[in-house]
Design an enzyme around this catalytic site. Structure first.
Site, PDB file in Angstrom:
ATOM      1  N   CYS A  98       0.745  -1.263   0.083  1.00 51.85           N
ATOM      2  CA  CYS A  98      -0.141   0.077  -0.144  1.00 51.85           C
ATOM      3  C   CYS A  98       0.926   1.197   0.084  1.00 51.85           C
ATOM      4  O   CYS A  98       1.598   1.524  -1.197  1.00 51.85           O
ATOM      5  CB  CYS A  98      -0.890  -0.145   1.054  1.00 51.85           C
ATOM      6  N   HIS A 130      -3.628  -5.554   1.365  1.00 57.10           N
ATOM      7  CA  HIS A 130      -3.547  -5.820   2.787  1.00 57.10           C
ATOM      8  C   HIS A 130      -3.774  -7.157   2.849  1.00 57.10           C
ATOM      9  O   HIS A 130      -4.763  -7.906   2.319  1.00 57.10           O
ATOM     10  CB  HIS A 130      -4.096  -5.079   3.609  1.00 57.10           C
TER      11      HIS A 130
END
Length: 506
Positions: free
Chosen positions: A332, A440
């Site tokens: 991310c 994630h």
């Protein structure tokens, strides 16, 4: 009538979240439909529900302990700090606005009606609600607009159990001081105390317990020992604990850069649970020396953390480590930092900034946040240490406000399935030494994690482990161990009695 009990603490990080998960597990084992609830959670660790709503990780793992699917109603307000003074306000799983502390304090009374409606909606579907407070109920400067501690207990009309951490010292002063600072009607809600994180002979506490019970009139329901259970931590302060210092000798060492605005460090719990992996969170350049893999994690303020990397010397050390042949991975915000260019007119307002240049990518921030669970498949051909992961299915979730475009020299790392369409995600270099993704929870996919770790083992000339570690089974065992310990050290029958005798109609 639905019964409820609320855990509040004498301070942050006293163990409320874990004990709440333990109660959820106990009630689940006893055949009760149980749900967790925290009206307002301030955390950088969040997850995504099946319908694309963002909520705190603590309530997600508490729901898992209760054997139910996480529901955003379990955490209607999520605050995600973006700096020392500001936070992103997430209401019912979607970004509402950014506010400073003063503005949010003024805004809180407008949330009470919505929070109560959400709580009542949840309570209608379950036998027991386990509520969790935040910080301490004795924050007297915040009392008048409280919506998460005694203010929430009043809305739910439920009894409170106070949790105190003896490991940090001064436990009896913390108990007495907290109760002394409460108003009488608030103090009357506190029906018991749990002393948490005790190491040693509990007999040494008996005289102190008798005195604190006499002084406060509140019974101590039990003394929980320091438990060696592997459960998620909610707060960044937990990264200071021994659990994350990575001193145990293991075959593979993975260094995770502890960014100032690190988010979703729960991404690495499954990785840390691998029997042959040592995880270390690092903040100093010299700590990179023995790493077999370096990971840049998620960040709530990408450009601020990128600036910190440069100012602290971590960026130069990371680039030097990469030149020495150590792979670097970004997730991310970490993925964005690994690229050539970041264009940010949204999060920081700093405009166009150079990244670390390990991936030939350009990231542009956007106003809309992407929040979704996804299934994905790793690319069919992956280089070097990633080769064994090629073609494997993985599952995770996205939480980001940017789009990253690959330039020449980068290959797609995986393909996501979103709304019936295939969408490319991530980037990997031809030599495999730089790899990034927005996904994630990637390491919760057992086969992928074992393939990656075995790839790192091969680089060191170590034989692969043929057995795949099942993280879901591991978590279930940890919940059961926690519940067993709580039944042994806490008067659970008394908690049942407290709920039955002191729950008032909402």
């Amino acid at each position: 009538m639905t019964q409820a009990v609320m855990l509040q603490g004498t301070a942050s990080d006293v163990g409320k979240s874990v004990l709440a998960a333990g109660l959820c597990r106990i009630f689940y084992q006893d055949g009760l439909r149980t749900a967790p609830f925290k009206s307002q959670n301030m955390a950088l660790n969040s997850g995504i529900t099946s319908d694309g709503k963002e909520m705190g990780r603590a309530q997600i793992f508490q729901a898992e302990a209760a054997g139910i699917t996480p529901d955003v109603r379990m955490n209607p307000v999520l605050l995600k700090p973006t700096s020392d003074r500001q936070a992103q306000v997430v209401l019912m799983g979607k970004v509402a606005t950014n506010m400073d502390a003063v503005s949010y304090h003024d805004y809180k009374p407008r949330l009470r009606e919505q929070i109560l409606a959400v709580y009542n909606s949840l309570a209608q579907e379950y036998d027991v609600i386990v509520l969790e407070g935040a910080g301490s109920p004795a924050e007297i400067n915040l009392r008048d607009r409280d919506i998460v501690n005694m203010g929430m207990a009043e809305m739910a009309q439920c009894p409170v159990i106070l949790v105190a951490d003896i490991d940090r010292g001064g436990v009896f002063a913390a108990i007495y001081g907290t109760l002394a600072l409460l108003h009488k009607q608030e103090r009357d809600r506190v029906k018991g105390v749990i002393i948490n994180k005790f190491r040693g002979d509990v007999a040494l506490l008996y005289s102190g317990i008798e005195q604190i019970e006499s002084l406060t009139g509140v019974p101590v329901l039990g003394v929980m020992p320091w438990l060696d259970v592997d459960l998620e931590d909610e707060d960044g302060v937990a990264l200071q604990n021994d659990k994350y210092r990575g001193n145990a000798p293991r075959d593979i060492t993975i260094a995770i850069v502890q960014l100032p605005h690190i988010s979703n460090f729960t991404d690495f719990n499954a990785l840390a649970a691998q029997p042959d992996v040592r995880i270390r969170y690092i903040r100093r350049p010299e700590a990179l020396t023995d790493a077999d893999l370096v990971i840049l994690p998620g960040s709530k303020n990408t450009l601020s953390d990128l600036a910190w990397l440069r100012e602290s010397g971590m960026a130069d050390a990371l680039l030097q480590t990469h030149r020495q042949g150590v792979p670097v991975m970004g997730i991310c915000g970490g993925y964005q930092m690994l690229g050539d260019t970041i264009v940010d007119e949204v999060e920081s307002g700093l405009g166009t900034q150079p990244g670390l240049g390990l991936l030939n990518t350009i990231t542009r921030f956007a106003q809309d946040k992407i929040t979704t669970q996804v299934n994905a498949t790793m690319s069919g051909e992956l280089p070097s240490w990633l080769a064994a992961a090629a073609g494997l299915p993985v599952r995770g979730y996205e939480i980001h406000m940017g789009e990253t475009v690959l330039q020449e020299g980068c290959c797609t790392a995986m393909t996501l399935q979103k709304n019936g369409c295939s969408v490319a995600d991530g980037a990997v270099t031809a030599d495999g030494l730089a790899f990034g993704t927005y996904l994630h929870g990637l390491f919760d996919s057992d086969a992928f994690t074992r393939a990656v770790v075995n790839g790192l083992r091969a680089r060191k000339g170590l034989a692969p482990w043929e057995t795949t570690f099942c993280y879901a089974e591991h978590k279930a065992r940890q919940f059961d161990l926690l519940a067993e310990a709580m039944r042994q050290h806490i008067d659970i029958d008394k908690i049942y009695t407290i709920m039955q005798q002191h729950q008032e109609p909402v």
